[in-house]
Design an enzyme around this catalytic site. Structure first.
Site, PDB file in Angstrom:
ATOM      1  CG  ASN A  84      46.291  36.170   4.188  1.00 62.20           C
ATOM      2  OD1 ASN A  84      45.148  36.306   4.596  1.00 62.20           O
ATOM      3  ND2 ASN A  84      47.344  36.626   4.835  1.00 62.20           N
ATOM      4  CG  HIS A 114      37.221  34.745 -22.643  1.00 61.02           C
ATOM      5  ND1 HIS A 114      36.201  33.821 -22.728  1.00 61.02           N
ATOM      6  CD2 HIS A 114      37.335  35.048 -21.331  1.00 61.02           C
ATOM      7  CE1 HIS A 114      35.713  33.596 -21.522  1.00 61.02           C
ATOM      8  NE2 HIS A 114      36.379  34.326 -20.660  1.00 61.02           N
ATOM      9  CB  ALA A 159      52.939  43.314  -3.597  1.00 59.76           C
ATOM     10  NE  ARG A 182      67.400  41.722  -5.048  1.00 59.16           N
ATOM     11  CZ  ARG A 182      67.484  40.789  -4.109  1.00 59.16           C
ATOM     12  NH1 ARG A 182      68.185  39.691  -4.306  1.00 59.16           N
ATOM     13  NH2 ARG A 182      66.844  40.943  -2.965  1.00 59.16           N
TER      14      ARG A 182
END
Length: 197
Positions: A84, A114, A159, A182
Site C-alpha cells: 500500500n 549509522h 501495526a 502468540r
C-alpha cells in the site's frame, strides 16, 4: 575495496564519497519520480518502471505510489507482492521478499544504519545489513523493520511494530520493540467467516 564492496560486506562505508553509489541513487530517484507521478489509470506504465528499477519481481505484483527506495536493484520481490501507499525501502543491502507478502501503508524496511559514536557518524559513515521476509507474511500499518532482520514465513507483524530482531515462522508479533505475542494456529481461520448471515 571500494565503498560498494564495503557495503556488500557489511562494513562501514561512505555512501556520499563513492561517485558510482551517488550515480545509482540519482538514477533510482529519477525512476521513482516518474513512478510516483503517473496518473492513477497508468498501472501498466508503473509496472514497467518498477521492473526496470528493482532487482527482481514476480509475474504479479502491485506497489501503490508513493514508493521510495535508495537503489532498487537490491530489492527482490516474490510472486503476488502487494504494498500500500508510502512504502520506504532503504536498500543499501539486499532486501529479499517472498511470495504472497502484503504490506500495509506507511511501512519502512531499513537495511542502513549509522555508528553510535558521534565521530564516525559525523564522518557520514554507515553500514548495511540485509533484510529477508519469508513467504505469506503480512506487515501491518506503520511497521519499521530494522537492519539485519529475518521474518519467518507465515508471520504477521502488528501495526506500529518496530522489528529489531528475527521473527520466527507463523507467529504474531507486535510492539516496540516487537515481541512474539502468540503462534498463528488453525483456530485463526475460524475468527472471520466468509459467509453472510
Amino acid at each position: 575495496m571500494n565503498e560498494m564492496e564495503k557495503a556488500a560486506a557489511g562494513l562501514l562505508y561512505d555512501a556520499n564519497y563513492d561517485p558510482e553509489l551517488r550515480r545509482r541513487r540519482e538514477a533510482a530517484k529519477a525512476r521513482l519520480f516518474e513512478f510516483n507521478h503517473t496518473p492513477p489509470g497508468e498501472q501498466a506504465r508503473r509496472e514497467v518502471i518498477l521492473r526496470g528499477l528493482l532487482g527482481r519481481t514476480g509475474a504479479a505484483f502491485l506497489i501503490e505510489p508513493p514508493f521510495n527506495c535508495d537503489y532498487g536493484y537490491n530489492i527482490e520481490l516474490g510472486e503476488n507482492f502487494y504494498a500500500n501507499v508510502n512504502l520506504v525501502i532503504l536498500d543499501c543491502a539486499r532486501v529479499a521478499i517472498g511470495d504472497n507478502v502484503f504490506v500495509a501503508p506507511n511501512v519502512g524496511i531499513y537495511t542502513a544504519g549509522h555508528p553510535l559514536d558521534v565521530e564516525r557518524r559525523n564522518q557520514g559513515l554507515e553500514y548495511a545489513f540485509p533484510v529477508t521476509i519469508g513467504d505469506n507474511v503480512w506487515i501491518g500499518a506503520g511497521v519499521s523493520i530494522l537492519p539485519g532482520v529475518t521474518i519467518g514465513a507465515g508471520s504477521v507483524i502488528g501495526a506500529g511494530a518496530v522489528v529489531v530482531k528475527d521473527v520466527p515462522a507463523s507467529v504474531l508479533v507486535a510492539g516496540n520493540p516487537a515481541r512474539v505475542l502468540r503462534p498463528i494456529t488453525g483456530a485463526d481461520r475460524l475468527r472471520f467467516s466468509t459467509k453472510a448471515g
